[in-house]
Scaffold this motif. Sequence first.
Motif, mmCIF file in Angstrom:
data_model
loop_
_atom_site.group_PDB
_atom_site.id
_atom_site.type_symbol
_atom_site.label_atom_id
_atom_site.label_comp_id
_atom_site.label_asym_id
_atom_site.label_seq_id
_atom_site.Cartn_x
_atom_site.Cartn_y
_atom_site.Cartn_z
ATOM 1 N N THR A 213 6.781 0.914 10.868
ATOM 2 C CA THR A 213 5.426 0.549 11.280
ATOM 3 C C THR A 213 4.654 -0.102 10.135
ATOM 4 O OG1 THR A 213 5.516 2.460 12.743
ATOM 5 C CG2 THR A 213 3.361 1.467 12.411
ATOM 6 N N LEU A 214 4.685 0.534 8.957
ATOM 7 C CA LEU A 214 3.948 0.002 7.799
ATOM 8 C C LEU A 214 4.481 -1.374 7.405
ATOM 9 C CD1 LEU A 214 3.767 3.306 5.719
ATOM 10 C CD2 LEU A 214 1.797 2.105 6.727
ATOM 11 N N ASN A 215 5.809 -1.520 7.400
ATOM 12 C CA ASN A 215 6.381 -2.814 7.038
ATOM 13 C C ASN A 215 6.017 -3.904 8.033
ATOM 14 O OD1 ASN A 215 8.308 -3.064 4.554
ATOM 15 N ND2 ASN A 215 8.590 -0.974 5.334
ATOM 16 N N GLU A 216 6.057 -3.560 9.314
ATOM 17 C CA GLU A 216 5.711 -4.549 10.343
ATOM 18 C C GLU A 216 4.250 -4.991 10.203
ATOM 19 O OE1 GLU A 216 7.649 -6.008 12.574
ATOM 20 O OE2 GLU A 216 6.109 -6.960 13.816
ATOM 21 N N MET A 217 3.362 -4.028 9.982
ATOM 22 C CA MET A 217 1.938 -4.363 9.863
ATOM 23 C C MET A 217 1.661 -5.196 8.614
ATOM 24 S SD MET A 217 0.249 -0.741 11.064
ATOM 25 C CE MET A 217 -1.490 -1.226 10.972
ATOM 26 N N ALA A 218 2.253 -4.792 7.475
ATOM 27 C CA ALA A 218 2.045 -5.520 6.211
ATOM 28 C C ALA A 218 2.598 -6.937 6.349
ATOM 29 C CB ALA A 218 2.745 -4.781 5.070
ATOM 30 N N ASN A 219 3.768 -7.034 6.949
ATOM 31 C CA ASN A 219 4.429 -8.317 7.118
ATOM 32 C C ASN A 219 3.616 -9.249 8.027
ATOM 33 O OD1 ASN A 219 6.494 -10.181 6.909
ATOM 34 N ND2 ASN A 219 7.570 -9.351 8.704
ATOM 35 N N GLN A 220 3.203 -8.720 9.178
ATOM 36 C CA GLN A 220 2.426 -9.540 10.104
ATOM 37 C C GLN A 220 1.051 -9.913 9.531
ATOM 38 O OE1 GLN A 220 1.905 -8.954 14.220
ATOM 39 N NE2 GLN A 220 4.022 -8.393 14.675
ATOM 40 N N SER A 221 0.486 -9.006 8.741
ATOM 41 C CA SER A 221 -0.856 -9.252 8.189
ATOM 42 C C SER A 221 -0.808 -10.056 6.891
ATOM 43 C CB SER A 221 -1.572 -7.918 7.924
ATOM 44 O OG SER A 221 -1.699 -7.170 9.096
ATOM 45 N N LYS A 222 0.393 -10.291 6.371
ATOM 46 C CA LYS A 222 0.595 -11.019 5.107
ATOM 47 C C LYS A 222 -0.182 -10.363 3.961
ATOM 48 C CE LYS A 222 1.787 -15.356 7.310
ATOM 49 N NZ LYS A 222 1.250 -15.761 8.608
ATOM 50 N N CYS A 223 -0.044 -9.039 3.866
ATOM 51 C CA CYS A 223 -0.706 -8.266 2.813
ATOM 52 C C CYS A 223 0.288 -7.271 2.228
ATOM 53 C CB CYS A 223 -1.867 -7.452 3.384
ATOM 54 S SG CYS A 223 -3.263 -8.438 3.902
ATOM 55 N N LYS A 224 -0.158 -6.602 1.190
ATOM 56 C CA LYS A 224 0.634 -5.520 0.593
ATOM 57 C C LYS A 224 -0.010 -4.187 0.982
ATOM 58 C CE LYS A 224 1.766 -4.000 -4.136
ATOM 59 N NZ LYS A 224 1.782 -4.524 -5.533
ATOM 60 N N PHE A 225 0.795 -3.261 1.439
ATOM 61 C CA PHE A 225 0.307 -1.916 1.760
ATOM 62 C C PHE A 225 0.732 -0.977 0.636
ATOM 63 C CE2 PHE A 225 -0.478 -1.548 6.650
ATOM 64 C CZ PHE A 225 -1.064 -2.809 6.684
ATOM 65 N N VAL A 226 -0.234 -0.299 0.025
ATOM 66 C CA VAL A 226 0.084 0.667 -1.032
ATOM 67 C C VAL A 226 -0.188 2.075 -0.502
ATOM 68 C CG1 VAL A 226 -0.398 1.432 -3.383
ATOM 69 C CG2 VAL A 226 -0.551 -1.008 -2.799
ATOM 70 N N ILE A 227 0.849 2.909 -0.510
ATOM 71 C CA ILE A 227 0.724 4.268 0.030
ATOM 72 C C ILE A 227 0.614 5.244 -1.131
ATOM 73 C CG2 ILE A 227 1.819 6.003 1.534
ATOM 74 C CD1 ILE A 227 1.066 3.211 2.858
ATOM 75 N N ASN A 228 -0.494 6.026 -1.159
ATOM 76 C CA ASN A 228 -0.688 6.971 -2.261
ATOM 77 C C ASN A 228 -0.782 8.415 -1.788
ATOM 78 O OD1 ASN A 228 -3.276 7.119 -1.165
ATOM 79 N ND2 ASN A 228 -4.057 5.536 -2.572
ATOM 80 N N ASN A 229 -0.597 8.622 -0.509
ATOM 81 C CA ASN A 229 -0.701 9.992 0.035
ATOM 82 C C ASN A 229 0.312 10.135 1.162
ATOM 83 O OD1 ASN A 229 -1.659 12.560 0.730
ATOM 84 N ND2 ASN A 229 -3.185 11.699 2.142
ATOM 85 N N ILE A 230 1.227 11.080 1.007
ATOM 86 C CA ILE A 230 2.258 11.281 2.030
ATOM 87 C C ILE A 230 1.688 12.143 3.146
ATOM 88 C CG2 ILE A 230 4.543 12.269 2.486
ATOM 89 C CD1 ILE A 230 5.313 11.485 -0.350
#
Lengths: 316, 316
Positions: A213-230
């Motif tokens: 999900t995160l990869n699809e959203m970042a990819n489609q939005s052309k942005c980088k997603f940084v996750i700091n909390n599991i």
Amino acid sequence: MTKLDESDIIEIFQKKLGNKKFISEDVEIFKIGKNNIVTKVDTFVQSTDMPSKMKVGDAARKSIIACVSDFAAKGVRPRYGIISLVLPRKISHKKIIEMSNGIKRAVDEFNIKILGGDTNEGKEIIINVSLFGTTDKIVKRNGAKSGDIIFVTGPFGYTASGLKMLEKNKKSNQFVKKIIKSFVNPRPKLDFGVINRRYLSSSMDSSDGLSTTLNEMANQSKCKFVINNIPTGKDMIEFVKLNKMNLNELVFHGGEEYEFVFTVSKKYKAIIKKNALQLNTPIIEIGHVTKGRGVFLETDEKDIPLKDLGWKHFRK
Amino acid sequence: MTKLDESDIIEIFQKKLGNKKFISEDVEIFKIGKNNIVTKVDTFVQSTDMPSKMKVGDAARKSIIACVSDFAAKGVRPRYGIISLVLPRKISHKKIIEMSNGIKRAVDEFNIKILGGDTNEGKEIIINVSLFGTTDKIVKRNGAKSGDIIFVTGPFGYTASGLKMLEKNKKSNQFVKKIIKSFVNPRPKLDFGVINRRYLSSSMDSSDGLSTTLNEMANQSKCKFVINNIPTGKDMIEFVKLNKMNLNELVFHGGEEYEFVFTVSKKYKAIIKKNALQLNTPIIEIGHVTKGRGVFLETDEKDIPLKDLGWKHFRK
């Protein structure tokens, strides 16, 4: 013979059927008159989606829930449904009653009117659900902006562990009951999605796995997603330690969580949190969107790429 | 364990899901804004709907055609579609290409835009098709009136014989090729249905068998249907004699004809015939509607009841 995975198969059909600029979404939309009709079809297959210990009534409920979850992520309320069944010749009267009860539970929970359907004979149980709603606009997967905050609508990792426990049939303590329930009886956050629709910059159902999900959203939005909390609970962390399991694998790649991931501009953070509190939706802030590409897990030392290792049908 | 047939199963779901006054129709309708959305879901199952000699591309085409046929009977043009696939893990790349080609052929024939779909893994090929259109009103099953004339949109009996020949793999003469084609490659009379919509008092897709269709229409319309002309061709009658087959069984109970049965008031007979000629649709007058109940076959001696012996899933 080359092995195809789901993406390859979808690509063959997309090319053939002329959707050249196809952008993958949680739901399909078409316009009739002045109205946008939102629809989603979801197929529940016994041999791949239903562990042998799962009750057929829970499976039937879940076939509806899977579709509702996509509507929740898009901020649209499903209003009508059609159910198409494939049933083995030998299925018992009792199981059919259980299935109808499971479907009844789901449509009552979410106030969906079933219009009809069809019944077919086949080798295994297949429940195909189409839901319909209408909206002025949906929350897309591709709208995340640098500076946005990333949230999820609930904790992750429980369902994948629940599935393992369901299969193992281990002695049930409270925690095991909780995680099995999270797998068998998921509850999408439909009200939360619908009410906050205008504030979300992007959103996607997470049932194929958080990393997917995160990869699809970042990819489609052309942005980088940084996750700091599991996004998981203390009980899950303890359970993982006790059973020598891999927490990140369960949380990011397990799948079957009928939650959604969403991004919001900082200016809407307060209202989103207020609405979550009112609706009792346990949203969790997991990171932020920035310039660049890809998904990264922030650690004390360096950022680790978080690859898409969620569920894909036909994957080896 | 009591054996359930399709009607029993449908009844269980209808009772549970609260459609108390449910009247069975070829399509489902729901209202969004001011528009009636017409939709139909049809499921093609390999083990029950696909003879082993049938090509997967033809099967894929037929999965769309089956849905189009229901729209044709209701006088509504389908505009959009969603396709949901279940595929066995071992399916070859070649077969997937063939399936996509078959679907492409069907959607091009009828000018349908495919919006998307989903792909799943399972034990056998299942093609689930949902089509969507819009209309001010549909031609219902229950509108036949005493005095109306009964028509069909094409000859019957060919498909059931074609299926038998396809399975037997007999030496192919011209006639055998024709009947196999009628089974493998049916063509619903969509334009005819749409153009004549306002003249039809009732109508129903006949793919479950002519006897089933006539009985359902007579029953829903609370009239008696009298059949005085068996809708088939001379070549079929010869073939049946030669092979010592039962003509009535093939024509009335064979099924798989993606034609439709319709009734019209006498005052529209001329215009219907003119439109049929212009569209090259080989309609056949088969009888008339009168007061009473049931379906009867007129013979020189007496009228014989024509029972519903068409196709039902799960029937013994």
